[in-house]
Each structure stands twice: as C-alpha cells, then as structure tokens.
Design a protein around this motif. Structure first.
Motif, PDB file in Angstrom:
ATOM      1  N   THR A  24       0.742  -1.109  -0.069  1.00 12.81           N
ATOM      2  CA  THR A  24       0.172  -0.104   0.164  1.00 12.81           C
ATOM      3  C   THR A  24       0.753   1.186   0.024  1.00 12.81           C
ATOM      4  OG1 THR A  24      -1.759  -1.207   1.194  1.00 12.81           O
ATOM      5  CG2 THR A  24      -1.735   1.086   1.128  1.00 12.81           C
ATOM      6  N   GLY A  25       1.893   1.131   0.897  1.00 15.53           N
ATOM      7  CA  GLY A  25       3.017   2.462   0.892  1.00 15.53           C
ATOM      8  C   GLY A  25       3.699   2.403  -0.334  1.00 15.53           C
ATOM      9  N   TYR A  26       4.333   1.146  -0.680  1.00 10.20           N
ATOM     10  CA  TYR A  26       5.225   1.477  -1.573  1.00 10.20           C
ATOM     11  C   TYR A  26       4.812   1.922  -3.092  1.00 10.20           C
ATOM     12  CZ  TYR A  26       9.384  -0.203   0.627  1.00 10.20           C
ATOM     13  OH  TYR A  26      10.668  -0.061   1.683  1.00 10.20           O
ATOM     14  N   ILE A  27       3.490   1.311  -3.504  1.00  6.49           N
ATOM     15  CA  ILE A  27       3.065   1.776  -4.677  1.00  6.49           C
ATOM     16  C   ILE A  27       2.939   3.266  -4.818  1.00  6.49           C
ATOM     17  CG2 ILE A  27       0.741   1.523  -6.050  1.00  6.49           C
ATOM     18  CD1 ILE A  27       2.318  -0.770  -6.370  1.00  6.49           C
ATOM     19  N   PHE A  28       2.246   3.765  -3.897  1.00  2.89           N
ATOM     20  CA  PHE A  28       2.021   5.277  -3.943  1.00  2.89           C
ATOM     21  C   PHE A  28       3.594   6.005  -3.927  1.00  2.89           C
ATOM     22  CE2 PHE A  28      -1.979   3.886  -2.602  1.00  2.89           C
ATOM     23  CZ  PHE A  28      -2.888   4.722  -3.714  1.00  2.89           C
ATOM     24  N   LEU A  29       4.414   5.730  -2.985  1.00  5.72           N
ATOM     25  CA  LEU A  29       5.654   6.346  -2.742  1.00  5.72           C
ATOM     26  C   LEU A  29       6.569   6.068  -4.269  1.00  5.72           C
ATOM     27  CD1 LEU A  29       6.366   5.519   0.873  1.00  5.72           C
ATOM     28  CD2 LEU A  29       6.116   7.672   0.033  1.00  5.72           C
ATOM     29  N   GLY A  30       6.657   4.979  -4.661  1.00  2.68           N
ATOM     30  CA  GLY A  30       7.206   4.611  -6.074  1.00  2.68           C
ATOM     31  C   GLY A  30       6.413   5.533  -6.982  1.00  2.68           C
ATOM     32  N   MET A  31       5.116   5.670  -7.082  1.00  6.42           N
ATOM     33  CA  MET A  31       4.518   6.726  -8.108  1.00  6.42           C
ATOM     34  C   MET A  31       5.131   8.004  -8.014  1.00  6.42           C
ATOM     35  SD  MET A  31       0.782   5.124  -8.084  1.00  6.42           S
ATOM     36  CE  MET A  31       0.169   6.212  -9.198  1.00  6.42           C
ATOM     37  N   ALA A  32       5.055   8.582  -6.438  1.00  8.93           N
ATOM     38  CA  ALA A  32       5.557  10.101  -6.381  1.00  8.93           C
ATOM     39  C   ALA A  32       6.878  10.056  -6.459  1.00  8.93           C
ATOM     40  CB  ALA A  32       5.424  10.100  -4.731  1.00  8.93           C
ATOM     41  N   PHE A  33       7.921   8.975  -6.565  1.00  7.88           N
ATOM     42  CA  PHE A  33       9.334   9.169  -6.998  1.00  7.88           C
ATOM     43  C   PHE A  33       9.303   9.058  -8.478  1.00  7.88           C
ATOM     44  CE2 PHE A  33      12.669   6.241  -8.673  1.00  7.88           C
ATOM     45  CZ  PHE A  33      13.752   7.256  -8.537  1.00  7.88           C
ATOM     46  N   GLY A  34       8.517   8.364  -9.189  1.00  7.44           N
ATOM     47  CA  GLY A  34       8.510   8.427 -10.751  1.00  7.44           C
ATOM     48  C   GLY A  34       8.043   9.576 -11.173  1.00  7.44           C
ATOM     49  N   ILE A  35       6.993  10.252 -10.450  1.00  5.21           N
ATOM     50  CA  ILE A  35       6.594  11.558 -11.099  1.00  5.21           C
ATOM     51  C   ILE A  35       7.699  12.442 -11.020  1.00  5.21           C
ATOM     52  CG2 ILE A  35       4.841  13.405 -10.744  1.00  5.21           C
ATOM     53  CD1 ILE A  35       3.060  10.882  -9.923  1.00  5.21           C
ATOM     54  N   LEU A  36       8.357  12.575  -9.783  1.00  5.54           N
ATOM     55  CA  LEU A  36       9.166  13.582  -9.403  1.00  5.54           C
ATOM     56  C   LEU A  36      10.576  13.401 -10.442  1.00  5.54           C
ATOM     57  CD1 LEU A  36      10.339  15.726  -7.784  1.00  5.54           C
ATOM     58  CD2 LEU A  36      11.219  14.013  -6.259  1.00  5.54           C
ATOM     59  N   LEU A  37      10.746  12.133 -10.776  1.00  2.09           N
ATOM     60  CA  LEU A  37      12.076  11.742 -11.654  1.00  2.09           C
ATOM     61  C   LEU A  37      11.450  12.216 -12.848  1.00  2.09           C
ATOM     62  CD1 LEU A  37      14.732  10.418 -11.692  1.00  2.09           C
ATOM     63  CD2 LEU A  37      13.450   8.468 -12.296  1.00  2.09           C
ATOM     64  N   HIS A  38      10.497  12.009 -13.628  1.00  2.00           N
ATOM     65  CA  HIS A  38      10.167  12.538 -14.723  1.00  2.00           C
ATOM     66  C   HIS A  38      10.267  13.850 -15.036  1.00  2.00           C
ATOM     67  CE1 HIS A  38       7.460  13.541 -18.274  1.00  2.00           C
ATOM     68  NE2 HIS A  38       7.828  12.316 -18.691  1.00  2.00           N
ATOM     69  N   ALA A  39       9.557  14.610 -13.909  1.00  2.00           N
ATOM     70  CA  ALA A  39       9.493  16.114 -13.720  1.00  2.00           C
ATOM     71  C   ALA A  39      11.037  16.790 -14.011  1.00  2.00           C
ATOM     72  CB  ALA A  39       8.901  16.644 -12.588  1.00  2.00           C
ATOM     73  N   LYS A  40      11.808  16.044 -13.675  1.00  2.00           N
ATOM     74  CA  LYS A  40      13.472  16.448 -13.417  1.00  2.00           C
ATOM     75  C   LYS A  40      14.061  16.204 -14.886  1.00  2.00           C
ATOM     76  CE  LYS A  40      14.007  17.560  -9.172  1.00  2.00           C
ATOM     77  NZ  LYS A  40      14.442  18.930  -8.615  1.00  2.00           N
ATOM     78  N   GLY A  41      13.300  15.414 -15.723  1.00  3.38           N
ATOM     79  CA  GLY A  41      13.739  15.320 -16.994  1.00  3.38           C
ATOM     80  C   GLY A  41      14.455  13.645 -17.334  1.00  3.38           C
ATOM     81  N   TRP A  42      14.057  12.640 -16.318  1.00  2.00           N
ATOM     82  CA  TRP A  42      14.599  11.545 -16.703  1.00  2.00           C
ATOM     83  C   TRP A  42      13.541  10.653 -16.821  1.00  2.00           C
ATOM     84  CZ3 TRP A  42      19.812  11.393 -16.781  1.00  2.00           C
ATOM     85  CH2 TRP A  42      20.695  12.283 -16.255  1.00  2.00           C
ATOM     86  N   GLY A  43      13.231   9.830 -17.829  1.00  5.33           N
ATOM     87  CA  GLY A  43      12.422   8.960 -18.149  1.00  5.33           C
ATOM     88  C   GLY A  43      12.137   7.651 -17.402  1.00  5.33           C
ATOM     89  N   VAL A  44      11.271   6.832 -18.111  1.00  2.92           N
ATOM     90  CA  VAL A  44      10.981   5.710 -17.405  1.00  2.92           C
ATOM     91  C   VAL A  44      11.944   4.451 -17.199  1.00  2.92           C
ATOM     92  CG1 VAL A  44       9.930   4.541 -19.435  1.00  2.92           C
ATOM     93  CG2 VAL A  44       8.993   3.937 -17.250  1.00  2.92           C
ATOM     94  N   GLY A  45      12.838   4.860 -18.254  1.00  6.97           N
ATOM     95  CA  GLY A  45      13.877   3.866 -17.999  1.00  6.97           C
ATOM     96  C   GLY A  45      14.652   4.058 -16.793  1.00  6.97           C
ATOM     97  N   TRP A  46      14.972   5.311 -16.529  1.00 10.54           N
ATOM     98  CA  TRP A  46      15.876   5.624 -15.476  1.00 10.54           C
ATOM     99  C   TRP A  46      14.908   4.978 -14.178  1.00 10.54           C
ATOM    100  CZ3 TRP A  46      20.578   7.140 -15.045  1.00 10.54           C
ATOM    101  CH2 TRP A  46      21.354   7.492 -16.311  1.00 10.54           C
ATOM    102  N   ALA A  47      13.553   5.299 -14.141  1.00 14.44           N
ATOM    103  CA  ALA A  47      12.916   5.192 -12.903  1.00 14.44           C
ATOM    104  C   ALA A  47      13.068   3.277 -12.516  1.00 14.44           C
ATOM    105  CB  ALA A  47      11.737   5.420 -13.065  1.00 14.44           C
ATOM    106  N   LEU A  48      13.058   2.715 -13.918  1.00 14.96           N
ATOM    107  CA  LEU A  48      13.098   1.293 -13.641  1.00 14.96           C
ATOM    108  C   LEU A  48      14.511   0.865 -13.103  1.00 14.96           C
ATOM    109  CD1 LEU A  48      12.070  -1.702 -14.263  1.00 14.96           C
ATOM    110  CD2 LEU A  48      12.887  -1.286 -16.352  1.00 14.96           C
ATOM    111  N   LEU A  49      15.548   1.285 -13.843  1.00 16.44           N
ATOM    112  CA  LEU A  49      16.882   1.044 -13.264  1.00 16.44           C
ATOM    113  C   LEU A  49      17.284   1.441 -11.929  1.00 16.44           C
ATOM    114  CD1 LEU A  49      18.737   2.028 -16.718  1.00 16.44           C
ATOM    115  CD2 LEU A  49      18.298  -0.550 -15.631  1.00 16.44           C
ATOM    116  N   MET A  50      16.834   2.661 -11.636  1.00 13.10           N
ATOM    117  CA  MET A  50      17.218   3.114 -10.077  1.00 13.10           C
ATOM    118  C   MET A  50      16.152   2.239  -9.017  1.00 13.10           C
ATOM    119  SD  MET A  50      17.110   7.331 -10.685  1.00 13.10           S
ATOM    120  CE  MET A  50      17.600   7.269  -8.968  1.00 13.10           C
ATOM    121  N   SER A  51      15.353   1.770  -9.520  1.00 11.26           N
ATOM    122  CA  SER A  51      14.476   1.070  -8.224  1.00 11.26           C
ATOM    123  C   SER A  51      14.805  -0.230  -8.270  1.00 11.26           C
ATOM    124  CB  SER A  51      12.848   1.213  -8.884  1.00 11.26           C
ATOM    125  OG  SER A  51      12.320   2.439  -8.548  1.00 11.26           O
TER     126      SER A  51
END
Length: 236
Positions: A24-51
């Motif tokens: 319950t927590g990780y899905i939403f926190l992970g989503m927040a991280f993914g949204i923030l990372l994309h806002a910084k200019g890094w795409g979905v591939g970076w989100a996947l590799l970092m996680s």
C-alpha cells in the motif's frame, strides 16, 4: 524439483499477506518518485533501473537532485552514507536471522529496507514453511511493489501533471501501520517501548536533523542488553 518448487510456493503464499501494508505504501511512494524523476527530465527507463539497482527509497528521492546538479562523487558518497547509515544497524540486527540462508543471503542484504526490516523482525513463518524462502519472498515482493510504483508513476508523469505535495506522508502512515500490527501480534512490548523511548530521548538531545543515527545505536545497545531477558523472537 517438484518438492523444491512446492517449498517456494508455500513460502510465497505465507509471505504475501505480510507484505500487503508495505504494498500500500510502496505503490504510492514509488509513483511519487517516478513522477518527480520524470519532472526532472529523466524517463521511465531511469525510474526502472534506479528502483532495481539502487532501491533505497529516500536516497532515490535525493538522487533526483544529484542527477540535476554538477557531478561530485565525494559529495554524493557522503550524502548517501548519511541518508542510509541506519542500515548498518539493520544489518547487525539481522545477523542471526540471515544465518543458513545460503545463496539467498546476498539478495536479502541488498533488499533490506526500513519496511522490509520491520516485517522480517515481526513475521515468523508457519512451521512447514522454509524460513530462507519466506524471507526472500517478503524482500522480493516489497521491491516489486516499489519498482511497479516507480514505473507507473513515471508513465503517469509523462501524460498528467500532479501536485505531489504531502504525498510522502504515506511513508509515515506505513510505519504507524506496521508498528501497530507488531504491537498487537506480540505479548512482549519491551522492544517497542525501548525503541520509542530511545528515539524520543535522542530527538530531544540531538535535534530533529541529527537524532537518527544516535537513536539507532542506542536502540541496538539497549536491545542487546535486554536480549537475554526476552524470548528470541521479541529480542530482535
């Protein structure tokens, strides 16, 4: 081979319910991280590799700023050490638990987050379930939730604008849920009371920005001294 697969299946079935609060927590926190990372200019591939390969929760949030700043490996190293120093104490606390885990031990060490640590300390597998595989599935499922959340968040961030202010409170709520669950499941509340008392004391003495490491050291010391007076399951 059939018996081995059955052993893993039983462990997975027993482990999954324990990970639901973390999911319950990780899905939403992970989503927040993914949204923030994309806002910084890094795409979905970076989100996947970092996680997948960093998998450090709060440090991943910090990394979004490091990626956007000038390259400074020394500063990045010091920052990472400060943010994740508490895991040194987690590792010391899990020395006995990880004995006999064989080839699974490396991944169990890598995947030991705050929430996974809390679940592993409180959860005991049923008598017919392999303990190493039980711990593995808890760790693996928790990371899977984080990875899925990060990827979904990055994809959503590419098509929808979000205001993520206050979303990180989900992590605090998750800790409360885990704490309450552990309190209800155990008869011996000494470890929990030690943790709360030492943390509050260190918060008063060292302040809000510097209390975490002294608190973890104090909790580890107090639990070590009290270990002989507590049942094995409660002492950790």
């Amino acid at each position: 081979m059939r018996n081995f697969s059955s052993e893993k299946g039983k462990a997975l079935k027993a482990a999954f319910p324990r990970t639901i609060p973390v999911m319950t927590g990780y899905i939403f926190l992970g989503m927040a991280f993914g949204i923030l990372l994309h806002a910084k200019g890094w795409g979905v591939g970076w989100a996947l590799l970092m996680s997948l390969f960093i998998y450090a929760g709060s440090m991943q949030y910090v990394a979004t700023s490091l990626l956007a700043s000038a390259f400074n490996p020394i500063a990045a190293f010091i920052m990472t050490l400060m943010v994740n120093a508490r895991h040194l104490f987690y590792g010391l606390s899990m020395l006995d638990n990880f004995k006999g885990t064989g080839k699974l031990k490396t991944y169990l060490i890598f995947g030991l987050t705050d929430e996974t640590f809390s679940v592993l300390c409180a959860a005991e597998p049923p008598g017919n379930v392999s303990r190493p595989w039980y711990m593995f599935w808890i760790t693996f499922l928790d990371q899977l939730y984080w990875v899925v959340g990060s990827v979904v968040g990055s994809l959503l961030g590419s098509v929808v604008s979000f205001n993520t202010k206050g979303l990180d409170f989900v992590l605090t709520a998750l800790f409360v849920v885990i704490f309450v669950g552990q309190w209800k499941e155990t008869d011996n509340h000494i470890p929990a009371m030690i943790g709360v008392a030492v943390t509050l004391l260190c918060r008063i003495i060292f302040g809000g920005s510097s209390f975490l490491i002294p608190a973890m050291a104090g909790i580890l010391l107090c639990l070590s001294l009290a270990k002989k007076k507590m049942p094995r399951r409660e002492a950790l």
